[in-house]
Design an enzyme around this catalytic site. Sequence first.
Site, PDB file in Angstrom:
ATOM      1  N   CYS A 216      51.630  74.477  27.189  1.00 37.46           N
ATOM      2  CA  CYS A 216      51.296  75.530  28.157  1.00 37.46           C
ATOM      3  C   CYS A 216      52.566  76.226  28.643  1.00 37.46           C
ATOM      4  O   CYS A 216      53.303  75.685  29.468  1.00 37.46           O
ATOM      5  CB  CYS A 216      50.533  74.914  29.334  1.00 37.46           C
ATOM      6  SG  CYS A 216      50.155  76.079  30.638  1.00 37.46           S
TER       7      CYS A 216
ATOM      8  N   CYS B   8      52.602  77.034  32.399  1.00 40.09           N
ATOM      9  CA  CYS B   8      52.865  75.864  33.252  1.00 40.09           C
ATOM     10  C   CYS B   8      54.346  75.482  33.219  1.00 40.09           C
ATOM     11  O   CYS B   8      54.923  75.150  34.243  1.00 40.09           O
ATOM     12  CB  CYS B   8      52.069  74.649  32.781  1.00 40.09           C
ATOM     13  SG  CYS B   8      50.388  74.990  32.285  1.00 40.09           S
ATOM     14  N   ASP B   9      54.939  75.476  32.041  1.00 38.36           N
ATOM     15  CA  ASP B   9      56.259  74.846  31.879  1.00 38.36           C
ATOM     16  C   ASP B   9      57.401  75.805  31.555  1.00 38.36           C
ATOM     17  O   ASP B   9      58.571  75.426  31.657  1.00 38.36           O
ATOM     18  CB  ASP B   9      56.185  73.804  30.743  1.00 38.36           C
ATOM     19  CG  ASP B   9      55.198  72.699  31.052  1.00 38.36           C
ATOM     20  OD1 ASP B   9      54.982  72.421  32.243  1.00 38.36           O
ATOM     21  OD2 ASP B   9      54.639  72.115  30.106  1.00 38.36           O
TER      22      ASP B   9
END
Length: 322
Positions: free
Chosen positions: A145, A148-149
């Site tokens: 993701c 997300c990261d």
Amino acid sequence: MPSLAIIGSGPAGWTAAIYAARANLAPVLFAGEQTGGQLMTTTEVENFPGFAEGIAGPALMAAMQAQAERFGTVVKAGCVVRSLRRQADGLELAWDDLYSLDGSGGQQRFDAVIVATGASARYLGLPGEAEFLDGSGRKQGLSGCAVCDGAMPMYRDQPLAVVGGGDSACEEALFLTKYASRVHLIHRRDALRASAIMAQRVLEHPSIEMVWNSTLSAYHTDDQGRMQAVTLRDTVTGAERDLAVRGVFMGIGHQPNTAFLKDSGVPLDEAGYLQVSDGCRTAVPGLFAAGDVRDSVYRQAITAAGMGCMAALEAGRYLDEL
Ligand code: NAP
């Protein structure tokens, strides 16, 4: 008193549990194989509102669990629901208990069930992959993701790779251009599957380099487990070469965790996602859905949590009407 089960222990499941428990519905939450879900494999969560400095994925999930338990949620840790069946008087769950000596589980009828089992990012299954994803930090630099990261300091101004040729991979590659020195989009064929507009954006972006007809065959890390390079295999010639990258982001699709619903009669879409209408209701009375198991588009912790809240409110109304 009417009974409510929640299946899944990610942001959607815990949020549903907090709302349902505070409404005195005494929910029973089946936490599954890995309590906490996908966020347990994320090191730092920087986009969940309320945490200005970010919070580790496992810490965020532990806090949500504590909040749900504080109001009386009964947590069945290690319990993996194997089937959900419609009965004349409700919904019957059967589960395996991974913590019991023989792995056997149980069976119980509930008046309402919220499914929040999430979706799993697909990975390639290469050697050593699990060590990147087990949350231990033994290896770093592989993610499912980018949103997300991708903003983590370890990826800033570094060469990164995205694998895949669909809309997800293109979206990940475009997102990562904000941080990376260069983004290599590695695709196994010579044409993108993505929608025309996404493909055009990627192909015209000066920071994205297409690596056509290529698959990954190995990850390489330094002695501290940090991603340093990948081996690429040409799908036409079979030739191999190494590419220096500090992060690899998978964009080869997600698999909604709905296999256990095959005998439930609840409609799934072509890709296996739960179909909902009127907020979080499914076509089966008493069965509600929240989070990534019904959402192939947004897939964020905060949207999953929002849907968990909605599902609990709707389940409460349904139980009131019974
Ligand atoms: P997808 O469309 O199924 O694309 C998966 C990609 O990964 C394909 O290019 C596929 O290659 C590749 N792939 C699959 N298995 C692989 C493997 N083992 N090794 C290497 N490559 C592999 O999945 P998605 O991109 O996640 O999209 C899913 C759905 O959500 C689509 O309907 C998409 O339009 C939608 N979506 C929309 C948006 C948006 O509109 N903003 C964003 C994300 C997703 P091949 O092409 O060779 O099969």
